[in-house]
Design a protein around this motif. Sequence first.
Motif, short mmCIF file in Angstrom:
data_model
loop_
_atom_site.label_atom_id
_atom_site.label_comp_id
_atom_site.label_asym_id
_atom_site.label_seq_id
_atom_site.Cartn_x
_atom_site.Cartn_y
_atom_site.Cartn_z
N GLN A 172 27.78 73.68 54.32
CA GLN A 172 28.24 73.14 53.06
C GLN A 172 29.51 72.30 53.18
O GLN A 172 29.70 71.34 52.44
N GLY A 173 30.40 72.66 54.10
CA GLY A 173 31.69 71.99 54.16
C GLY A 173 31.75 70.76 55.05
O GLY A 173 32.80 70.13 55.16
N TYR A 174 30.61 70.40 55.66
CA TYR A 174 30.62 69.30 56.62
C TYR A 174 29.62 68.21 56.23
O TYR A 174 28.62 68.46 55.57
N ARG A 175 29.91 66.99 56.67
CA ARG A 175 28.99 65.87 56.49
C ARG A 175 28.69 65.27 57.86
O ARG A 175 29.46 65.42 58.81
N THR A 176 27.56 64.59 57.96
CA THR A 176 27.16 63.98 59.22
C THR A 176 27.67 62.54 59.29
O THR A 176 27.48 61.75 58.37
N TYR A 177 28.33 62.23 60.38
CA TYR A 177 28.90 60.89 60.59
C TYR A 177 28.31 60.30 61.86
O TYR A 177 28.18 60.98 62.88
N THR A 178 27.92 59.02 61.78
CA THR A 178 27.41 58.31 62.95
C THR A 178 28.54 57.58 63.64
O THR A 178 29.21 56.74 63.02
N VAL A 179 28.76 57.89 64.89
CA VAL A 179 29.88 57.32 65.64
C VAL A 179 29.70 55.82 65.82
O VAL A 179 28.63 55.34 66.20
N GLN A 180 30.78 55.07 65.53
CA GLN A 180 30.79 53.63 65.71
C GLN A 180 31.49 53.28 67.02
O GLN A 180 32.19 54.09 67.62
N ALA A 181 31.30 52.05 67.47
CA ALA A 181 31.92 51.59 68.71
C ALA A 181 33.44 51.71 68.59
O ALA A 181 34.03 51.27 67.60
N GLY A 182 34.07 52.30 69.58
CA GLY A 182 35.52 52.44 69.59
C GLY A 182 36.04 53.68 68.90
O GLY A 182 37.25 53.96 68.96
N ASP A 183 35.16 54.46 68.25
CA ASP A 183 35.61 55.68 67.58
C ASP A 183 36.07 56.71 68.62
O ASP A 183 35.44 56.89 69.67
N ARG A 184 37.16 57.38 68.30
CA ARG A 184 37.65 58.49 69.11
C ARG A 184 37.65 59.76 68.27
O ARG A 184 37.79 59.69 67.05
N LEU A 185 37.51 60.89 68.90
CA LEU A 185 37.48 62.14 68.16
C LEU A 185 38.77 62.33 67.36
O LEU A 185 38.73 62.78 66.21
N SER A 186 39.90 61.98 67.94
CA SER A 186 41.18 62.12 67.24
C SER A 186 41.21 61.30 65.96
O SER A 186 41.81 61.70 64.97
N ASP A 187 40.54 60.12 65.98
CA ASP A 187 40.49 59.28 64.78
C ASP A 187 39.66 59.96 63.68
O ASP A 187 40.03 59.93 62.50
N LEU A 188 38.55 60.58 64.08
CA LEU A 188 37.69 61.24 63.09
C LEU A 188 38.39 62.46 62.49
O LEU A 188 38.25 62.75 61.30
N LEU A 189 39.15 63.17 63.31
CA LEU A 189 39.81 64.38 62.84
C LEU A 189 40.94 64.06 61.86
O LEU A 189 41.27 64.89 61.00
N SER A 190 41.53 62.88 61.97
CA SER A 190 42.66 62.51 61.10
C SER A 190 42.30 61.45 60.07
O SER A 190 43.18 60.92 59.39
N ALA A 191 41.01 61.13 59.94
CA ALA A 191 40.59 60.11 58.98
C ALA A 191 40.92 60.54 57.56
O ALA A 191 40.93 61.73 57.24
N PRO A 192 41.23 59.56 56.67
CA PRO A 192 41.54 59.89 55.28
C PRO A 192 40.42 60.70 54.63
O PRO A 192 39.23 60.41 54.81
N GLY A 193 40.80 61.73 53.90
CA GLY A 193 39.82 62.56 53.19
C GLY A 193 39.25 63.67 54.03
O GLY A 193 38.40 64.42 53.57
N THR A 194 39.70 63.80 55.30
CA THR A 194 39.21 64.88 56.14
C THR A 194 40.33 65.85 56.45
O THR A 194 41.51 65.51 56.40
#
Length: 319
Positions: A172-194
């Motif tokens: 329930q608390g997670y959504r599925t995201y498709t990784v884009q070119a250049g994405d890093r895990l640290s960027d996803l963890l600190s993205a706005p709204g997360t």
Amino acid sequence: VTALAESDDYVLIATDKGIVKTDGLEFSPLGEPGQLPEGNVSAVAFTETEELWAVVDEKLYHFDGLAWAGHFDYKVVIDDTPERIADKVAVYGTDEEKQAFIAAIKELNAPAADDTTATPGELILEPGKTIKVPYTMSLKGNVSSLYWSLGRLWVGTGYGLVYREGYTWNLQGYRTYTVQAGDRLSDLLSAPGTNTGLDAAAYKEAVMSINGLTSEDLREGQTVKIYRNPAAAPVYTIDSRHDRVYFATGLGMLEYDGEAWSKSEVHGLESANVKNVNSVDDELWFAGDRKIVYKANSKTDISMMYVKWLPELADDLYY
């Protein structure tokens, strides 16, 4: 003792070695010996029909009143393959989990040793055929609570809320995201709204575990599950009242009424670390780190009063 559950007839006691029941006079096992592994039972829950669910060593088991089982009957449909079935019933959807499901399905449905017509390791799937499928491989994040309500099995873990409806699972608390070119895990963890309000280290651990990541390297086109809402916070306890389910989490109280989710209006605990919610009669009790709050419905009463006064001393009274 790791957990307790109460039915109309007995109390269930879960331990790090298994489950026993008591009627207040004597203790006895539940089910036949060997049906349930003698492991750590982290959570138990009754259904409205007195059936029982339990998590033993992070795997889900069901007691139908007669016997324990770690699998259910699945009816094969057109175009089903072991891979497609594993994709349907997987909790997290990682490649490792799905491969484990495929191996377990083949093992559970292996032909008898004396069947000379069967090919070893082959699983024949015909539409309409019933096969055995495990409930889970391994639930992640240390299961803390288990609850049955509104036709769903709710599982509280250190990585958030998971629930089973039918034979499919939802995070329930997670959504599925498709990784884009250049994405890093640290960027996803600190993205706005997360990761709103979650401890950064704990959130990173949850994301890596849920997605089966062994490093922070991501590849373009890869799908990962990341924060969507507060249900990704640790869930400590679950209870219900008046067809509404309440979840005590590290980011406050959540509730579900069968149609919509919302934050519970609990004074001072809306976004607090709430460790416990308990329904007692017609009241709900909430326990946070620093305060305890209870919520109850108002009651309708009629009060009678008899009054005597001297009119000459109270000329401002009217009747």
